[in-house]
Design a protein around this motif. Sequence first.
Motif, mmCIF file in Angstrom:
data_model
loop_
_atom_site.group_PDB
_atom_site.id
_atom_site.type_symbol
_atom_site.label_atom_id
_atom_site.label_comp_id
_atom_site.label_asym_id
_atom_site.label_seq_id
_atom_site.Cartn_x
_atom_site.Cartn_y
_atom_site.Cartn_z
ATOM 1 N N VAL A 220 0.881 -1.412 -0.258
ATOM 2 C CA VAL A 220 -0.085 0.135 0.070
ATOM 3 C C VAL A 220 1.071 1.136 -0.031
ATOM 4 O O VAL A 220 1.831 1.336 0.849
ATOM 5 N N LYS A 221 0.514 2.224 -0.694
ATOM 6 C CA LYS A 221 1.606 3.568 -0.918
ATOM 7 C C LYS A 221 0.767 4.557 -1.121
ATOM 8 O O LYS A 221 -0.302 4.520 -1.991
ATOM 9 N N THR A 222 1.053 6.030 -0.453
ATOM 10 C CA THR A 222 0.144 6.886 -0.862
ATOM 11 C C THR A 222 1.088 7.699 -1.749
ATOM 12 O O THR A 222 2.181 8.009 -1.766
ATOM 13 N N LEU A 223 0.342 8.535 -2.541
ATOM 14 C CA LEU A 223 0.868 9.536 -3.702
ATOM 15 C C LEU A 223 0.374 10.837 -3.341
ATOM 16 O O LEU A 223 -0.725 10.941 -2.788
ATOM 17 N N HIS A 224 0.976 11.783 -3.540
ATOM 18 C CA HIS A 224 0.327 13.319 -3.155
ATOM 19 C C HIS A 224 0.550 14.334 -4.539
ATOM 20 O O HIS A 224 1.396 14.158 -5.358
ATOM 21 N N TYR A 225 -0.243 15.302 -4.498
ATOM 22 C CA TYR A 225 -0.341 16.206 -5.380
ATOM 23 C C TYR A 225 -1.050 17.465 -4.915
ATOM 24 O O TYR A 225 -1.861 17.297 -4.174
ATOM 25 N N PRO A 226 -0.970 18.570 -5.539
ATOM 26 C CA PRO A 226 -1.808 19.812 -5.440
ATOM 27 C C PRO A 226 -3.046 19.740 -5.752
ATOM 28 O O PRO A 226 -3.488 18.959 -6.855
ATOM 29 N N LEU B 117 -2.566 3.848 -3.185
ATOM 30 C CA LEU B 117 -2.620 2.762 -4.175
ATOM 31 C C LEU B 117 -2.266 1.323 -3.395
ATOM 32 O O LEU B 117 -1.430 1.505 -2.591
ATOM 33 N N ALA B 118 -2.786 0.461 -3.855
ATOM 34 C CA ALA B 118 -2.526 -0.970 -3.213
ATOM 35 C C ALA B 118 -2.511 -1.838 -4.211
ATOM 36 O O ALA B 118 -3.439 -2.003 -5.354
ATOM 37 N N CYS B 119 -1.780 -3.032 -4.009
ATOM 38 C CA CYS B 119 -1.799 -3.809 -5.186
ATOM 39 C C CYS B 119 -2.374 -5.560 -4.246
ATOM 40 O O CYS B 119 -1.841 -5.527 -3.173
ATOM 41 N N LYS B 120 -2.685 -6.054 -5.244
ATOM 42 C CA LYS B 120 -3.283 -7.408 -4.764
ATOM 43 C C LYS B 120 -2.450 -8.379 -4.220
ATOM 44 O O LYS B 120 -2.241 -8.907 -3.336
ATOM 45 N N GLN C 215 7.034 9.465 -10.331
ATOM 46 C CA GLN C 215 8.039 9.062 -9.119
ATOM 47 C C GLN C 215 7.902 9.905 -7.933
ATOM 48 O O GLN C 215 8.165 9.419 -6.766
ATOM 49 N N ALA C 216 7.994 11.242 -8.357
ATOM 50 C CA ALA C 216 8.235 12.321 -7.181
ATOM 51 C C ALA C 216 6.926 12.115 -6.396
ATOM 52 O O ALA C 216 7.055 12.334 -4.982
ATOM 53 N N ALA C 217 5.713 11.642 -7.059
ATOM 54 C CA ALA C 217 4.364 11.802 -5.916
ATOM 55 C C ALA C 217 4.458 10.925 -4.933
ATOM 56 O O ALA C 217 3.692 11.052 -3.930
ATOM 57 N N PHE C 218 5.396 9.838 -5.026
ATOM 58 C CA PHE C 218 5.380 8.707 -4.035
ATOM 59 C C PHE C 218 6.256 9.081 -2.872
ATOM 60 O O PHE C 218 6.564 8.441 -1.961
ATOM 61 N N VAL C 219 7.028 10.084 -3.008
ATOM 62 C CA VAL C 219 8.061 10.578 -2.112
ATOM 63 C C VAL C 219 7.297 11.440 -0.964
ATOM 64 O O VAL C 219 6.740 12.267 -1.133
ATOM 65 N N LEU C 220 7.142 10.844 0.204
ATOM 66 C CA LEU C 220 6.352 11.432 1.218
ATOM 67 C C LEU C 220 7.120 12.155 2.253
ATOM 68 O O LEU C 220 8.346 11.927 2.629
ATOM 69 N N PRO C 221 6.516 13.219 2.955
ATOM 70 C CA PRO C 221 7.348 14.080 3.890
ATOM 71 C C PRO C 221 7.526 13.242 5.102
ATOM 72 O O PRO C 221 6.743 12.414 5.342
ATOM 73 N N PRO C 222 8.703 13.548 5.956
ATOM 74 C CA PRO C 222 8.747 12.759 7.222
ATOM 75 C C PRO C 222 7.746 12.321 8.083
ATOM 76 O O PRO C 222 7.524 11.333 8.649
#
Length: 287
Positions: free
Chosen positions: A219-225, A238-241, A269-276
């Motif tokens: 499971v991974k989160t991505l972000h955008y304005p 996003l999650a994969c089976k 690729q940048a969208a999956f980089v999360l702040p600490p």
Amino acid sequence: MNVDSNWFSEFYEPGGSAFGLKIRAKLHEEQSAYQRIEIYDTETFGHLMVIDGCVMLTQRDNFLYHEMMAHPALFSHAAPRRVVVIGGGDCGTLREVLRHEGVQHAIQVEIDERVTRLSEQYFPELCEANHDPRAELRFEDGIAWFANAPAASADVVIVDSTDPVGPAEGLFSEPFYRDVNRVLAPGGLIVQQSESPLYHVDLLCSVHGALRRAGFSDVKTLHYPQPVYPSGWWSATLACKDGSIRPMRIESARRAAFPTRYYSADMHQAAFVLPPYLVEALAQVTG
Ligand code: AG3
């Protein structure tokens, strides 16, 4: 929620904040069987759709949301052929999905047909793929649709819902994710709009936990304005089976098979980089 002189503002009480747009005119207002729908013409954001007082989209900035709801998921799947969009009645996500030539069938399951009919009228550019022979528009409850859908019949599921209150609440829950997991074929992916990374950290954590408990392996989160939503900053989860989430077709994204305005292989690729602080919060999630 209020139209004060010639401004529309969504007051977001839990955040103690508001976002407003200067409007030229109210173009439409109705109470459908499910919700109150308003359409405005704004001074600087084109047409605006509001549902139950919440901003759904504007002509100016919906590309941010729709591109990021569709392309990271579709370029993370090895060969997405069968796609299901739950909600998304404005058809903007569907249009992005159908830009992928390999997609053979895209079903949009929207509970409220009026959202789509009004979108055809006021956001015609988002509906330009509705007559694509690969598109199927259904107007029914997405949760019930998934409960009855055959196992292993979809490659990518996109949950383009409203906030997790009222009818959309069930779309953020473990029982729904279990059904989605069953309907996904091996290698399948779900992506869900998951609200603001500033205001809704608890929701992000609960979505992660529920997806894991429902059997998703990564499971991974991505972000955008997203300037018109509370806090101006938005996310999708996003999650994969099975296996782990990887940008499987990032090379075809890099070759830019079709035009995009926000999405690119690098933005993906940048969208999956999360702040600490989010890395830390999500690391606490057990599931
Ligand atoms: N999906 C709505 C996201 C939630 C917005 N929330 C708010 N304004 N409080 C938008 C549908 C676009 N296809």
